[in-house]
Enzyme design. Structure first.
Site, mmCIF file in Angstrom:
data_model
loop_
_atom_site.group_PDB
_atom_site.id
_atom_site.type_symbol
_atom_site.label_atom_id
_atom_site.label_comp_id
_atom_site.label_asym_id
_atom_site.label_seq_id
_atom_site.Cartn_x
_atom_site.Cartn_y
_atom_site.Cartn_z
ATOM 1 C CB ALA A 62 -1.081 0.080 1.295
ATOM 2 C CG ASN A 63 -0.150 4.658 -1.802
ATOM 3 O OD1 ASN A 63 -0.601 5.580 -1.318
ATOM 4 N ND2 ASN A 63 -0.316 4.012 -3.124
ATOM 5 N NE ARG A 64 4.710 6.861 4.422
ATOM 6 C CZ ARG A 64 5.049 5.875 5.528
ATOM 7 N NH1 ARG A 64 4.143 5.802 6.593
ATOM 8 N NH2 ARG A 64 6.208 5.515 5.869
ATOM 9 C CB ALA A 87 -1.351 7.367 -4.280
#
Ligand code: C5P
Length: 206
Positions: free
Chosen positions: A16-18, A82
């Site tokens: 995942a990402n932030r 994102a």
């Protein structure tokens, strides 16, 4: 689109990402407030669905891609998510178990579809295609090359280096890039960025 994507490794783990979805959701809300008929395709976020917006929830980039393409034609496409550039080529059906003495598993990655690029070059391309560019260096140059490569009319580039607090935070500082101009917006709340962008979009349609 808004939020991150989650790319499964096995049934319990993912890449995942932030991204929080705050900026994408604020844009969906601002456009709806101006009277647009908005469909938001959101990755996994912890914030509520915006009022007055039809929200489709997805997890993976491929699902986000399919949900977006199935909504074409549209007048305007705004791509804020994102999206993970890569996914695990073959995610495991069962939880990968740690066995004593075994080497750590190696993850084989494969490229995800680029949703903005697909829509920017699609036969049902919206009249206005807008993307974001989250960068940690060479913000303007990278934004400009994305504008070209992805077939967008505008790119909102921002510096998401850890010390800016932008990723996940309430504020944003963007540079609006088109073929003809580069415009540095001041530090604003994500809602203010959304309202300014929605006003710009409305102007191009009036
Ligand atoms: O990840 P990247 O910096 O290339 O993202 C730039 C723009 O492209 C963003 O608007 C993002 O939402 C979009 N994008 C996408 N699908 C991808 C990767 C990025 O729509 N797979």
């Amino acid at each position: 689109t808004s939020g991150p994507t989650h790319e499964p490794i096995d049934p319990v783990r993912y890449i995942a990402n932030r991204s929080s979805g705050k900026q994408g959701h604020a844009i969906a809300r601002a456009l709806a407030k101006l009277g647009a008929d908005v469909t938001l395709v959101s990755g996994p976020v912890t914030i509520p669905d915006p009022d007055g917006v039809k929200t489709i929830h997805v997890e993976r980039a491929e699902e986000m891609h399919d949900a977006v393409v199935s909504r074409l034609p549209a007048d305007i496409g705004v791509f804020v998510a994102a999206v993970a550039d890569w996914r695990v080529a073959t995610s495991a059906d069962q939880k990968i178990k740690k066995q004593p003495g075994d080497a750590p598993p190696a993850l084989q990655l494969t490229e995800n579809p680029d949703i903005l690029k697909t829509v920017g070059h699609h036969e049902k391309r919206p009249k206005l295609v807008i993307g974001f560019a989250a960068e940690t260096q060479n913000v303007e140059a990278n934004g400009l090359s994305k504008l070209e490569r992805k077939g967008a009319d505008y790119i909102l580039a921002n510096n998401v280096s850890a010390d800016t607090g932008i990723m996940g935070g309430a504020h944003n500082r963007v540079t609006l890039i088109s073929k003809s101009a580069v415009d540095h917006w001041p530090d604003m709340s994500k809602s203010e960025v959304a309202e300014r962008l929605a006003a710009l979009i409305a102007k191009t349609f009036s």
